[in-house]
Design an enzyme around this catalytic site. Structure first.
Site, mmCIF file in Angstrom:
data_model
loop_
_atom_site.group_PDB
_atom_site.id
_atom_site.type_symbol
_atom_site.label_atom_id
_atom_site.label_comp_id
_atom_site.label_asym_id
_atom_site.label_seq_id
_atom_site.Cartn_x
_atom_site.Cartn_y
_atom_site.Cartn_z
ATOM 1 N N ARG A 30 103.944 25.364 -26.080
ATOM 2 C CA ARG A 30 104.644 26.522 -25.849
ATOM 3 C C ARG A 30 106.293 26.399 -26.479
ATOM 4 N NH1 ARG A 30 107.406 25.704 -21.446
ATOM 5 N NH2 ARG A 30 106.477 24.087 -20.053
ATOM 6 N N ARG B 28 115.073 29.706 -23.987
ATOM 7 C CA ARG B 28 115.244 30.887 -23.284
ATOM 8 C C ARG B 28 116.155 31.833 -23.216
ATOM 9 N NH1 ARG B 28 115.400 26.423 -18.394
ATOM 10 N NH2 ARG B 28 112.865 26.187 -18.221
ATOM 11 N N ARG C 291 100.631 6.265 -27.732
ATOM 12 C CA ARG C 291 101.813 5.692 -27.627
ATOM 13 C C ARG C 291 102.908 4.836 -27.244
ATOM 14 N NH1 ARG C 291 103.829 6.136 -33.049
ATOM 15 N NH2 ARG C 291 105.782 7.070 -32.377
ATOM 16 N N ARG D 104 115.856 9.087 -27.233
ATOM 17 C CA ARG D 104 117.169 9.463 -26.130
ATOM 18 C C ARG D 104 117.015 8.318 -24.769
ATOM 19 N NH1 ARG D 104 113.141 11.396 -21.187
ATOM 20 N NH2 ARG D 104 111.538 9.258 -20.436
ATOM 21 N N GLU E 266 115.388 4.325 -25.354
ATOM 22 C CA GLU E 266 113.882 4.083 -25.775
ATOM 23 C C GLU E 266 113.791 4.774 -26.803
ATOM 24 O OE1 GLU E 266 111.871 7.529 -23.273
ATOM 25 O OE2 GLU E 266 112.848 6.334 -21.370
ATOM 26 N N TYR F 74 97.841 13.503 -20.756
ATOM 27 C CA TYR F 74 98.744 13.838 -20.054
ATOM 28 C C TYR F 74 98.799 14.563 -18.899
ATOM 29 C CZ TYR F 74 103.980 14.007 -19.889
ATOM 30 O OH TYR F 74 105.061 13.224 -19.022
ATOM 31 N N ASP G 7 101.093 15.384 -15.660
ATOM 32 C CA ASP G 7 102.252 15.258 -14.289
ATOM 33 C C ASP G 7 101.618 14.418 -12.938
ATOM 34 O OD1 ASP G 7 104.082 16.082 -16.184
ATOM 35 O OD2 ASP G 7 103.794 18.121 -16.017
#
Length: 383
Positions: free
Chosen positions: A174, A178, A250, A280, A301, A349, A351
């Site tokens: 996705r 916005r 990774r 970042r 990073e 992965y 959360d």
């Protein structure tokens, strides 16, 4: 159920939740972790120099729409309000992420309303790509070349170590786009940070008289044989000594540095340009806005392929990895007395809220099934 002698491999979130729930249920639980600390990759500790709470393996922000999991996590720590915002530096300018109406107007030097911006982006999109096959084609199909090249191309190339045209379109499930001025990174109802860090929360979960914690202890498949049941949150391929090869991950390299004052004014600054080698920079005191610190701790990073001695972060899960995973799943389902859980055990992965949810559901399933009927996966890796 008769009390069982259980082994939980891994003292991260998945292992801690399972251990806590089954200890409360009356079982004796040994929790073993190869590292010398609890918390897995969400381990936190205070910097002795600055007093800043540091996310040692990179930042973790708790966000969920699962009310039960939010209440569960709050049993073990006090969560303070935190709303995550991310900035990105690209082509010499700073923009807010995810891409929102302000980002679009700033990038194109315009003052469009939501409907105008939506129509404008549609004119930039490449509708000649009717069935996108790659990440690049998917992005061009949805947003066109300008936004793609500024915000996605370089960052994705650095994050995954290959050109976006080599990644499947499914990686871009996705598009974070916005057409409002909402610049919050997450949209879930419940968001926050544990006041004393994630390791304190995990420590509270493991604080039970029927839990024995063994740190700096790498448990092999052979050594686990003496338990009634094993919950393995370590790498599924590592459980089988990589007999079929190593699943691809990774990993991240961090350059840690300190600064007197405020270095970048935000918690996370992404870098979209391919020629900037890092993805970042995170400034950890901004993850605890209720605290005040004169000094600051920052992590630069860089992502690369994971080697045998590296910490795995992101499962690659492309065609070859999924094929190998299917073979490991077959081996796992032939095992007896072992359930594979969590991010590494299921090669997905996850959360943090999903990790807790799945661990809680796994512990509950064990109370119903017992060791004899407990499946190798409560949440199937290929489902």
């Amino acid at each position: 159920m008769k009390p069982q002698n259980l082994l939980v491999v891994g003292a991260g979130l998945s292992g801690a939740v399972i251990a806590h729930e089954l200890a409360v249920a009356g079982h004796q639980v040994t929790v073993a972790d190869a590292r010398n600390h609890i918390g897995g990759n969400c381990h936190t500790e205070r910097c002795a120099e600055t007093g800043v709470m540091v996310h040692v393996y990179g930042p973790h922000i708790f966000h969920t729409d699962d009310e039960e999991i939010w209440a569960y996590a709050n049993r073990f720590t006090r969560f303070r309000p935190y709303r995550h915002r991310v900035q990105t530096t690209t082509q010499g300018r700073v923009y807010s992420m995810p891409i929102n109406l302000h980002t679009i107007n700033q990038f194109f030097g315009a003052a469009m309303r939501p409907d105008e911006a939506r129509a404008f982006v549609a004119t930039r999109a490449d509708r000649s790509i009717s069935e996108p096959q790659s990440f690049e084609e998917q992005a061009l199909h949805l947003i066109g070349p300008e936004i793609y090249e500024a915000f996605f191309k370089g960052y994705t190339q650095k994050q995954w170590g290959c050109h976006p045209r080599e990644l499947p379109a499914s990686v871009l499930r996705r598009l974070p786009l916005r057409y409002s001025y909402d610049d919050l990174y997450f949209a879930q109802r419940f968001q926050g940070m544990p006041e004393e860090g994630y390791s304190a929360m995990v420590a509270a979960m493991l604080d039970h008289p029927r839990i024995t914690l063994q740190l700096g202890c790498k448990i092999t498949r052979t050594e686990a044989k003496g338990f009634d049941h094993v919950f393995n949150s370590g790498p599924i391929d590592g459980w089988f000594d990589h007999a079929l090869g190593r699943l691809g991950y990774r990993t991240l390299d961090f350059r840690r540095f300190t600064h007197q004052g405020d270095y970048q004014g935000c918690a996370v600054m992404n870098y979209g340009d391919a020629e900037v080698p890092w993805t970042r920079i995170t400034e950890h005191k901004h993850f605890a806005p209720w605290e005040e610190h004169a000094g600051s701790v920052l992590y630069e990073e860089r992502a690369r392929d994971c080697g045998p001695e590296d910490i795995p972060y992101y499962p690659i899960r492309l065609v070859n990895e999924k094929r190998m995973l299917a073979d490991y799943v077959e081996l796992a389902e032939a095992e007896r007395g072992v359930t594979f859980v969590g991010r590494l055990g299921t090669y997905r992965y996850l959360d943090m809220d999903v990790s807790i949810r799945e661990a809680l559901d796994t512990a509950r399933l064990f109370q119903i099934c017992g060791s004899g009927r407990m499946p190798a996966f409560a949440q199937h890796p290929l489902g």
